[in-house]
Design an enzyme around this catalytic site. Structure first.
Site, PDB file in Angstrom:
ATOM      1  N   GLU A  13      -3.812   7.602  -3.764  1.00  0.00           N
ATOM      2  CA  GLU A  13      -3.724   6.314  -3.069  1.00  0.00           C
ATOM      3  C   GLU A  13      -3.521   5.187  -4.080  1.00  0.00           C
ATOM      4  OE1 GLU A  13      -6.149   4.610   0.612  1.00  0.00           O
ATOM      5  OE2 GLU A  13      -7.324   4.476  -1.235  1.00  0.00           O
ATOM      6  N   TYR A  18       0.857  -1.195   0.000  1.00  0.00           N
ATOM      7  CA  TYR A  18       0.000   0.000   0.000  1.00  0.00           C
ATOM      8  C   TYR A  18       0.886   1.235   0.000  1.00  0.00           C
ATOM      9  CZ  TYR A  18      -3.117   3.662   1.781  1.00  0.00           C
ATOM     10  OH  TYR A  18      -3.822   4.824   1.946  1.00  0.00           O
TER      11      TYR A  18
END
Length: 387
Positions: free
Chosen positions: A197, A109
């Site tokens: 993101e 991530y």
């Protein structure tokens, strides 16, 4: 403002961030042809809506032949996709992204955001890719790594290597991570983002890094500098009332309650919602008409609030500073006459010329309940809606 995944990946490509090859498609035949153009399968068919959790809702499917890509696309188009971010009503799928599949070794991530506590852009990374970062923060916060960026220096290679090592990346992957993270930072700054993101950021079995999914949030105040990005806005993915409000310079967010709020100032609007909840009510919206509320803007605000069938009463909470209370009262009265409000209306005024404003409301002949203070206003509208 948000954009679709395929649009986000198009932006990332321009800044050298590695993403899978793919193309947006609007029908099954096109999806089949693009699958063949992209090369050997398998391929991934991904529903394009402004919401996360698509895979759990059936919006991400693997296809191993061009015909399977076509059939999967046909099944997805027109479906109502429900995820934890869409709510129970879901969103209708009108397009899909067909892209090359990849062999995933690890899921990571990475994101960049504006940290309000430090007033700086911060990079966040985690070994727990593919999961909601909120869940990771709640259950295993030690697995989230952060680097605060000095705006005069930018994201340094040292910071990128530090994050790469924290993620367990070694050898050539370290340099690839440096290039990818610096590409994300360049994208973030150049596009005036509020959020960027990548979830998941994958390590493939070929030892490559790929941004497998991408989510952008843009600073609306900087939209005038990016007409090419503004053109990517998909109004069908947004609340119609929020779109209408933006056309009149109103800040509006739809909620699930039954008490409409018309307030000037974002802070006062939030405090108004809080005090409504405190006295047992449930706000139907956040609506900030701004410091220079005109009759026209107040009228449009009333129309937008009343277009929500759940609204059973309206609380107007105005502090007259730049705009005096008597002028605001005139706007409320004229707007109420034009719109024809048939639900309870409580008005609380405070500030310059407040006595004159209250007198005008009392003499208007309209069914307007005046309130003294926020607590009084909240209690009166909650009682009126419950009656």
């Amino acid at each position: 403002m948000n954009i679709h995944e395929y649009q986000a990946k198009g932006i990332l490509r321009k800044f050298g961030v590695p993403v899978p090859d793919g193309h947006v498609c609007y029908n099954g035949a096109s999806a089949r042809e693009w699958a063949k153009r992209l090369g050997d399968g398998p391929w991934v068919v991904k529903a394009q809506i402004h919401a996360g959790g698509r895979g759990k809702g059936g919006g991400v499917k693997l296809a191993r032949t061009p015909d399977e890509v076509r059939n999967t696309t046909r099944d997805m188009l027109g479906m109502i996709l429900r995820t934890h971010q869409t709510g129970p009503d879901g969103k209708v799928v009108t397009r899909v992204l067909v892209e090359n599949g990849c062999k995933i070794a690890r899921e990571l991530y990475a994101s960049l955001l504006v940290d309000r506590t430090t007033s700086r852009v911060t990079v966040m990374a985690s070994t727990e890719g593919g999961m909601d970062i909120e869940e990771v923060a709640a259950t295993t916060p030690e697995k989230i790594y952060r680097e605060v960026i000095d705006p005069l220096v930018g994201l340094t290679a040292f910071q990128c290597r530090k994050l790469a090592f924290s993620l367990g990346l070694t050898g050539k992957l370290t340099n690839k991570a440096v290039n990818l993270l610096q590409g994300l930072y360049s994208t973030f700054i150049a596009c005036d983002c509020s959020l960027l993101e990548i979830n998941p950021l994958v390590v493939t079995t070929e030892n490559e890094l790929l941004a497998l999914d991408a989510k952008f949030g843009f600073d609306d105040n900087a939209a005038f500098r990016h007409p090419n990005i503004a053109d990517l806005r998909d109004y069908d993915e947004e609340d119609p009332n929020e779109v209408e409000a933006s056309q009149h310079d109103l800040s509006y967010i739809s909620l699930t309650g039954n008490i409409g709020c018309l307030v000037n100032g974002a802070g006062l609007a939030m405090a108004t919602m809080d005090i409504i909840k405190h006295y047992g009510g449930d706000p139907a919206n956040f609506l900030d008409v701004g410091g220079g509320a005109t009759i026209e803007r107040v009228t449009e605000a009333f129309k937008i609030i009343l277009s929500d069938n759940n609204v059973k009463g309206i609380l107007v909470n105005i502090f007259g500073g730049i705009m005096k209370c008597d002028i605001i009262a005139t706007g409320v009265i004229e707007a109420a006459k034009q719109v024809g409000i048939k639900v309870p209306l409580v008005v609380r005024l405070e500030g310059t010329n407040v006595d004159r404003g209250k007198q005008m409301l009392a003499e208007s002949g309209l069914n307007i309940v005046a309130a003294d203070g926020m607590a009084d206003a909240a209690q009166k509208i909650v009682r009126a809606v419950a009656a």
